[in-house]
Design a protein around this motif. Structure first.
Motif, mmCIF file in Angstrom:
data_model
loop_
_atom_site.group_PDB
_atom_site.id
_atom_site.type_symbol
_atom_site.label_atom_id
_atom_site.label_comp_id
_atom_site.label_asym_id
_atom_site.label_seq_id
_atom_site.Cartn_x
_atom_site.Cartn_y
_atom_site.Cartn_z
ATOM 1 N N MET A 62 0.817 -1.250 -0.124
ATOM 2 C CA MET A 62 0.041 -0.094 0.006
ATOM 3 C C MET A 62 0.810 1.141 0.183
ATOM 4 O O MET A 62 0.353 2.267 -0.693
ATOM 5 N N ALA A 63 1.997 1.231 0.687
ATOM 6 C CA ALA A 63 2.679 2.444 0.735
ATOM 7 C C ALA A 63 3.429 2.584 -0.511
ATOM 8 O O ALA A 63 3.868 3.855 -0.695
ATOM 9 N N ARG A 64 3.437 1.564 -1.371
ATOM 10 C CA ARG A 64 4.157 1.847 -2.663
ATOM 11 C C ARG A 64 3.062 2.253 -3.721
ATOM 12 O O ARG A 64 3.522 2.452 -4.931
ATOM 13 N N GLY A 65 1.973 2.275 -3.139
ATOM 14 C CA GLY A 65 0.924 2.748 -4.086
ATOM 15 C C GLY A 65 0.051 1.947 -4.885
ATOM 16 O O GLY A 65 -0.628 2.406 -5.975
ATOM 17 N N LEU A 66 0.318 0.668 -4.430
ATOM 18 C CA LEU A 66 -0.180 -0.357 -5.448
ATOM 19 C C LEU A 66 -1.770 -0.787 -4.997
ATOM 20 O O LEU A 66 -1.898 -0.334 -3.732
ATOM 21 N N THR A 67 -2.554 -1.230 -5.790
ATOM 22 C CA THR A 67 -3.910 -1.783 -5.505
ATOM 23 C C THR A 67 -4.150 -2.959 -5.334
ATOM 24 O O THR A 67 -3.506 -3.874 -6.239
ATOM 25 N N ARG A 68 -4.852 -3.464 -4.425
ATOM 26 C CA ARG A 68 -4.932 -4.977 -3.938
ATOM 27 C C ARG A 68 -6.435 -5.405 -4.891
ATOM 28 O O ARG A 68 -7.262 -4.681 -5.000
ATOM 29 N N LEU A 69 -5.972 -6.574 -5.550
ATOM 30 C CA LEU A 69 -7.296 -7.261 -6.349
ATOM 31 C C LEU A 69 -7.235 -8.471 -5.458
ATOM 32 O O LEU A 69 -6.353 -9.261 -4.933
ATOM 33 N N ALA A 70 -8.591 -8.804 -5.414
ATOM 34 C CA ALA A 70 -9.093 -10.436 -4.555
ATOM 35 C C ALA A 70 -8.611 -11.516 -5.597
ATOM 36 O O ALA A 70 -8.318 -11.323 -6.783
ATOM 37 N N ARG A 71 -8.379 -12.533 -5.064
ATOM 38 C CA ARG A 71 -8.064 -13.830 -5.976
ATOM 39 C C ARG A 71 -9.008 -14.275 -6.527
ATOM 40 O O ARG A 71 -10.297 -14.055 -6.163
ATOM 41 N N TYR A 72 -9.082 -14.979 -7.573
ATOM 42 C CA TYR A 72 -10.008 -15.599 -8.442
ATOM 43 C C TYR A 72 -10.062 -17.077 -7.927
ATOM 44 O O TYR A 72 -9.304 -17.545 -7.365
ATOM 45 N N PRO A 73 -11.219 -17.653 -7.864
ATOM 46 C CA PRO A 73 -11.592 -18.633 -7.261
ATOM 47 C C PRO A 73 -10.648 -19.883 -8.102
ATOM 48 O O PRO A 73 -10.336 -21.054 -7.289
ATOM 49 N N GLU A 74 -10.230 -19.875 -9.261
ATOM 50 C CA GLU A 74 -9.624 -20.742 -9.877
ATOM 51 C C GLU A 74 -7.945 -20.374 -9.447
ATOM 52 O O GLU A 74 -7.216 -21.465 -10.030
ATOM 53 N N ASP A 75 -7.537 -19.642 -8.838
ATOM 54 C CA ASP A 75 -6.198 -19.405 -8.393
ATOM 55 C C ASP A 75 -5.778 -20.742 -7.559
ATOM 56 O O ASP A 75 -6.635 -21.101 -6.942
ATOM 57 N N GLU A 76 -4.359 -20.849 -7.552
ATOM 58 C CA GLU A 76 -3.919 -21.886 -6.557
ATOM 59 C C GLU A 76 -4.259 -21.441 -5.250
ATOM 60 O O GLU A 76 -4.234 -20.231 -4.766
ATOM 61 N N PRO A 77 -4.477 -22.589 -4.441
ATOM 62 C CA PRO A 77 -4.861 -22.462 -3.055
ATOM 63 C C PRO A 77 -3.964 -21.180 -2.259
ATOM 64 O O PRO A 77 -4.286 -20.480 -1.400
ATOM 65 N N ARG A 78 -2.661 -21.388 -2.766
ATOM 66 C CA ARG A 78 -1.677 -20.494 -1.847
ATOM 67 C C ARG A 78 -1.695 -19.231 -2.276
ATOM 68 O O ARG A 78 -0.903 -18.357 -1.563
ATOM 69 N N ILE A 79 -2.264 -18.738 -3.217
ATOM 70 C CA ILE A 79 -2.456 -17.460 -3.515
ATOM 71 C C ILE A 79 -3.473 -16.650 -2.760
ATOM 72 O O ILE A 79 -4.589 -17.002 -2.655
#
Length: 84
Positions: A62-79
């Protein structure tokens, strides 16, 4: 202008993928930087943020100014999530 020794030439998207329980660091959370080129090619870099507390990694991204996106249901479980 390209990066020396890299497959991907600019422009590219920088993406940090928040992961947990990687085999090399099973007790920590990691955010790994990857570069995605205009043709969809992906270069996973060796740049890692590592912490036992994922909130600390989120705060840094966040301090770097990035934006968070939620994971997709088909992403690997560790993501956990992705940051752009």
């Amino acid at each position: 202008m390209g990066r020396q020794g890299a497959i991907i030439l600019a422009p590219y998207i920088r993406i940090h993928t928040g992961l947990w329980r990687l085999p090399i660091i099973p007790e920590s959370f990691v955010a790994r930087l990857s570069l995605i080129g205009g043709r969809g090619q992906i270069e996973m870099t060796e740049h890692l943020l590592v912490s036992s507390d994922f909130a600390a990694i989120r705060a840094e991204l966040m301090a770097r100014g990035l934006t968070r996106l939620a994971r997709y249901p088909e992403d690997e479980p560790r993501i956990v999530e992705v940051w752009l």
